[in-house]
Scaffold this motif. Structure first.
Motif, mmCIF file in Angstrom:
data_model
loop_
_atom_site.group_PDB
_atom_site.id
_atom_site.type_symbol
_atom_site.label_atom_id
_atom_site.label_comp_id
_atom_site.label_asym_id
_atom_site.label_seq_id
_atom_site.Cartn_x
_atom_site.Cartn_y
_atom_site.Cartn_z
ATOM 1 N N LEU A 96 -6.748 10.232 1.379
ATOM 2 C CA LEU A 96 -6.690 8.850 2.173
ATOM 3 C C LEU A 96 -5.989 7.838 1.404
ATOM 4 C CD1 LEU A 96 -10.201 9.176 3.682
ATOM 5 C CD2 LEU A 96 -8.066 9.838 4.803
ATOM 6 N N GLY A 97 -5.405 8.232 0.201
ATOM 7 C CA GLY A 97 -4.861 6.892 -0.472
ATOM 8 C C GLY A 97 -5.097 6.705 -1.842
ATOM 9 N N SER A 98 -6.620 6.750 -1.972
ATOM 10 C CA SER A 98 -7.059 5.977 -3.273
ATOM 11 C C SER A 98 -7.185 7.243 -4.135
ATOM 12 C CB SER A 98 -8.338 5.545 -3.221
ATOM 13 O OG SER A 98 -9.269 5.955 -2.051
ATOM 14 N N ASP A 99 -6.129 7.646 -4.862
ATOM 15 C CA ASP A 99 -6.192 8.818 -5.831
ATOM 16 C C ASP A 99 -6.607 8.632 -7.170
ATOM 17 O OD1 ASP A 99 -4.085 7.447 -6.745
ATOM 18 O OD2 ASP A 99 -2.524 8.753 -5.804
ATOM 19 N N GLY A 100 -6.750 7.424 -7.614
ATOM 20 C CA GLY A 100 -7.256 6.864 -9.092
ATOM 21 C C GLY A 100 -6.170 7.099 -10.104
ATOM 22 N N ASN A 101 -4.899 7.563 -9.582
ATOM 23 C CA ASN A 101 -3.869 7.539 -10.542
ATOM 24 C C ASN A 101 -3.666 6.291 -11.393
ATOM 25 O OD1 ASN A 101 -3.530 10.118 -9.892
ATOM 26 N ND2 ASN A 101 -1.902 9.690 -8.487
ATOM 27 N N TRP A 102 -4.128 4.958 -10.839
ATOM 28 C CA TRP A 102 -3.842 3.856 -11.554
ATOM 29 C C TRP A 102 -4.771 3.980 -12.924
ATOM 30 C CZ3 TRP A 102 -8.482 1.739 -12.440
ATOM 31 C CH2 TRP A 102 -9.765 2.296 -11.704
ATOM 32 N N SER A 103 -5.667 4.668 -13.052
ATOM 33 C CA SER A 103 -6.515 4.414 -14.265
ATOM 34 C C SER A 103 -5.797 4.780 -15.484
ATOM 35 C CB SER A 103 -7.888 5.597 -14.104
ATOM 36 O OG SER A 103 -7.427 6.928 -13.805
ATOM 37 N N ASP A 104 -4.686 5.632 -15.425
ATOM 38 C CA ASP A 104 -3.832 6.213 -16.671
ATOM 39 C C ASP A 104 -3.289 4.822 -17.027
ATOM 40 O OD1 ASP A 104 -4.790 8.451 -17.011
ATOM 41 O OD2 ASP A 104 -2.941 9.479 -16.103
ATOM 42 N N LEU A 105 -2.577 4.160 -16.093
ATOM 43 C CA LEU A 105 -1.833 3.144 -16.308
ATOM 44 C C LEU A 105 -2.451 2.061 -16.921
ATOM 45 C CD1 LEU A 105 0.437 2.109 -13.460
ATOM 46 C CD2 LEU A 105 -0.323 0.422 -14.884
ATOM 47 N N GLU A 128 7.265 0.927 -6.067
ATOM 48 C CA GLU A 128 8.226 1.923 -5.888
ATOM 49 C C GLU A 128 8.132 1.924 -4.498
ATOM 50 O OE1 GLU A 128 8.832 5.290 -8.181
ATOM 51 O OE2 GLU A 128 8.699 6.410 -6.392
ATOM 52 N N ILE A 129 9.558 1.491 -3.610
ATOM 53 C CA ILE A 129 9.689 1.467 -2.424
ATOM 54 C C ILE A 129 10.851 2.308 -2.067
ATOM 55 C CG2 ILE A 129 9.995 0.316 -0.007
ATOM 56 C CD1 ILE A 129 8.725 -2.021 -1.273
ATOM 57 N N ASP A 157 0.947 -1.352 0.126
ATOM 58 C CA ASP A 157 0.050 0.054 0.010
ATOM 59 C C ASP A 157 0.903 1.254 -0.182
ATOM 60 O OD1 ASP A 157 -3.192 0.651 0.661
ATOM 61 O OD2 ASP A 157 -1.723 2.146 0.936
ATOM 62 N N ALA A 158 0.502 2.244 -0.894
ATOM 63 C CA ALA A 158 1.308 3.437 -0.886
ATOM 64 C C ALA A 158 1.275 4.320 0.361
ATOM 65 C CB ALA A 158 0.769 4.292 -2.058
ATOM 66 N N MET A 159 0.230 4.119 1.399
ATOM 67 C CA MET A 159 0.020 5.073 2.559
ATOM 68 C C MET A 159 1.162 4.522 3.503
ATOM 69 S SD MET A 159 -1.704 7.444 1.415
ATOM 70 C CE MET A 159 -2.257 8.410 2.702
ATOM 71 N N PRO A 160 1.337 5.221 4.585
ATOM 72 C CA PRO A 160 2.173 4.671 5.559
ATOM 73 C C PRO A 160 1.406 3.747 6.685
ATOM 74 C CG PRO A 160 2.239 7.203 5.692
ATOM 75 C CD PRO A 160 1.141 6.613 4.660
ATOM 76 N N THR A 161 0.260 3.984 6.778
ATOM 77 C CA THR A 161 -0.737 2.822 7.408
ATOM 78 C C THR A 161 -1.688 2.443 6.346
ATOM 79 O OG1 THR A 161 -2.058 4.856 8.308
ATOM 80 C CG2 THR A 161 -0.055 3.938 9.536
ATOM 81 N N LEU A 184 -2.188 -15.408 9.546
ATOM 82 C CA LEU A 184 -2.426 -16.380 8.309
ATOM 83 C C LEU A 184 -0.966 -16.271 7.506
ATOM 84 C CD1 LEU A 184 -5.941 -15.551 7.447
ATOM 85 C CD2 LEU A 184 -5.139 -17.651 8.136
ATOM 86 N N GLY A 185 -0.011 -15.511 7.786
ATOM 87 C CA GLY A 185 1.315 -15.174 7.179
ATOM 88 C C GLY A 185 1.345 -14.322 6.119
ATOM 89 N N VAL A 186 0.094 -13.333 6.252
ATOM 90 C CA VAL A 186 0.061 -12.276 5.116
ATOM 91 C C VAL A 186 0.938 -11.216 5.518
ATOM 92 C CG1 VAL A 186 -1.317 -10.462 4.328
ATOM 93 C CG2 VAL A 186 -2.246 -12.723 4.650
ATOM 94 N N GLU A 187 1.861 -10.763 4.614
ATOM 95 C CA GLU A 187 2.893 -9.677 4.837
ATOM 96 C C GLU A 187 2.308 -8.238 4.344
ATOM 97 O OE1 GLU A 187 7.311 -8.318 3.612
ATOM 98 O OE2 GLU A 187 6.816 -10.421 2.909
ATOM 99 N N LEU A 188 2.474 -7.292 4.993
ATOM 100 C CA LEU A 188 2.061 -6.182 4.810
ATOM 101 C C LEU A 188 3.071 -4.958 4.663
ATOM 102 C CD1 LEU A 188 -0.191 -3.824 4.135
ATOM 103 C CD2 LEU A 188 -0.394 -3.826 6.803
ATOM 104 N N ARG A 189 3.387 -4.476 3.346
ATOM 105 C CA ARG A 189 4.337 -3.566 3.303
ATOM 106 C C ARG A 189 3.893 -2.007 2.749
ATOM 107 N NH1 ARG A 189 9.627 -5.340 0.705
ATOM 108 N NH2 ARG A 189 10.101 -3.629 1.844
ATOM 109 N N THR A 190 3.974 -1.207 3.809
ATOM 110 C CA THR A 190 3.368 0.352 3.531
ATOM 111 C C THR A 190 4.311 1.056 2.809
ATOM 112 O OG1 THR A 190 3.767 0.616 5.756
ATOM 113 C CG2 THR A 190 1.642 0.038 5.413
ATOM 114 N N ARG A 191 4.097 2.236 2.458
ATOM 115 C CA ARG A 191 4.943 3.282 1.785
ATOM 116 C C ARG A 191 5.460 2.728 0.480
ATOM 117 N NH1 ARG A 191 5.710 7.404 5.803
ATOM 118 N NH2 ARG A 191 5.748 6.263 7.772
ATOM 119 N N ALA A 192 4.482 1.699 -0.064
ATOM 120 C CA ALA A 192 4.822 0.822 -1.138
ATOM 121 C C ALA A 192 4.046 1.317 -2.528
ATOM 122 C CB ALA A 192 5.122 -0.469 -0.965
#
Ligand SMILES: Cc1cc2nc3c(=O)[nH]c(=O)nc-3n(C[C@H](O)[C@H](O)[C@H](O)COP(=O)(O)OP(=O)(O)OC[C@H]3O[C@@H](n4cnc5c(N)ncnc54)[C@H](O)[C@@H]3O)c2cc1C
Length: 405
Positions: free
Chosen positions: A172-181, A147-148, A34-38, A125-133
């Motif tokens: 809050l994180g969902s900026d819709g920038n993925w739509s161009d991609l 990008e980290i 997730d791109a956000m810090p939390t 359950l073994g799920v790894e969470l990486r933020t600021r990513a």
């Protein structure tokens, strides 16, 4: 022992977390970025107004709330139903209750205890969470490039799930920038539009100073032929709350077509106009305008002030005209709140771009879930319900794809 199939989930909102849990339970090794810090900032924000997690009405009626997208979402909502949502909350130690309107809330009326318990369970359950990513691109084999700390690298996976949210409340994180991609890869997207949003009303300064933050209760709000009962809060800019959100799409459409739009508030929905007029006609000369309205029909200071906002000469009106104003207190709407303040965004990844398991037909191995898909619903718990249901579907389908691969 063969290594577990790898699933990457991008986006740690409710849809992404649900996809991650489903894939982890299907014996996959799951990493969330997730791109956000939390994680789950919008989910936590939803908790600030009580976290209306689903709705208790009959399932057939429930489905109608998704309008044109209902038949698309039905199998997913049947597979993760409102009753399943309540069981899911209970499994995390979060008790829910049905409010008077049929809406379902956690007893704590917030999201943080649920989120805390959920993240702990995902870790078990073994799920790894990486933020600021931040997800910034795709490899030719449809793996995410993340990008980290300024460095870009592919996130190797047997299947990748995008749960990037819509485009409302971008901070809050969902900026819709993925739509161009995705658009660059030929994926068809419906333009994002604010949905379930507040209305801008040019309050007078004294009104705003006195009533900002106060709720217009037990009223009926109308625009055109639609009317919705409930409560709305006076904000610095206008009105917020369920009934105005429900009318916001029609009002927004009128304003963008260059038409004027006026919302009408029935301040006494349980009293008919002739009764109000008869009671006001008995007004005693010595009573002030506000006192007369309070004594005759029980209208409080906020109701009286709204009449004055609607009609500066309200106090001078005769009883029938005043009764008509109480029943249809008209306030011109200058704008609807933009995407940055809307509860949800309509638009997103079109239905025909994904298969029944929510895999992108043009980008095999890449799945999508949650608000980034092109469906919309009113407030009432329908948004979160569909985010969880599509998250579950994408998680299960991605796990099946990764296992087969
Ligand atoms: C004020 C408010 C109140 C609400 N109240 C309710 C309610 O009571 N009931 C209800 O049903 N709904 C409510 N909603 C709506 C609900 O919160 C959303 O529909 C829901 O959170 C959407 O879930 P999602 O997982 O699809 O996306 P989101 O919750 O938006 O999560 C998407 C995640 O993806 C991450 N992300 C985005 N782009 C990237 C990227 N490029 N790289 C990495 N990560 C990225 C974001 O940081 C975010 O964490 C409310 C919304 C708001 C704003």
């Amino acid at each position: 022992m063969a290594p577990k199939p790898r699933i990457v989930v991008i986006g740690a909102g409710p849809a992404g977390l649900m996809a991650a849990e489903t894939a982890a339970r299907a014996n996959c090794a799951v990493t969330i970025f997730d791109a956000m810090p939390t994680p789950a900032r919008k989910f936590l924000m939803a908790g600030r107004s009580g976290l209306n997690i689903t709705h208790s009405e009959g399932f057939d009626r429930f489905l109608t709330r998704y309008g044109a997208a209902a038949n698309w979402l039905t199998p997913m909502l049947a597979d993760f139903s409102p009753a399943d949502m309540r069981r899911f909350c209970a499994s995390l130690g979060v008790e829910t209750f049905v409010g008077s309107s049929g809406r379902v809330f956690p007893k704590a009326m917030k999201a943080s205890p649920l989120l805390r318990a959920w993240l702990a369970r995902l870790a078990m359950l073994g799920v790894e969470l990486r933020t600021r990513a931040r997800f910034v691109d795709l490899t030719p084999s449809n793996e995410a490039i993340v990008e980290i700390e300024g460095r870009r690298a592919a996130a190797p996976a047997d299947a990748t799930i995008l749960a990037l949210g819509g485009a409302s409340w971008p901070r809050l994180g969902s900026d819709g920038n993925w739509s161009d991609l995705l658009a660059r890869r030929g994926v068809a997207l419906a333009l994002f539009r604010p949905s379930n949003c507040g209305l801008a009303i040019a309050w007078s300064e004294p009104f705003r100073q006195k009533f900002e933050g106060r709720a217009v209760k037990t009223a009926r709000f109308s625009y055109g032929s639609r009317s919705v009962a409930g409560e709305a809060v006076v904000t610095r800019r206008g009105l917020e709350g369920g009934p105005v959100y429900a009318l916001s799409a029609d009002i927004g459409a009128a304003l963008s077509a260059g038409r004027a739009a006026t919302i009408a508030i029935d301040l006494k929905p349980d009293m008919d106009e002739s009764t109000i007029a008869a009671r006001l006609a008995r007004r005693r000369g010595k009573d002030s305008f506000a006192n007369a309205l309070r004594k005759a029909i029980g209208l409080g200071p906020l109701g009286v002030a709204l009449l004055r906002e609607s009609d500066q000469a309200a106090a001078a009106r005769n009883a029938p005209d005043l009764a008509a104003l109480v029943k249809a207190c008209a306030l011109p709407v200058t704008a609807t709140a933009g995407l940055e303040r809307a509860i949800s965004a309509a638009g997103g990844l079109r239905r025909e771009e994904v298969d029944d398991g929510l895999m992108l037909k043009k980008l095999p191995g890449l799945f999508a879930a949650g608000e980034m898909l092109d469906w919309d619903a009113p407030t009432g718990g329908y948004l979160l319900q569909a985010c969880f249901a599509t998250g579950k579907r994408a998680g299960a389908a991605a796990a099946a794809y990764a296992t087969r691969a």
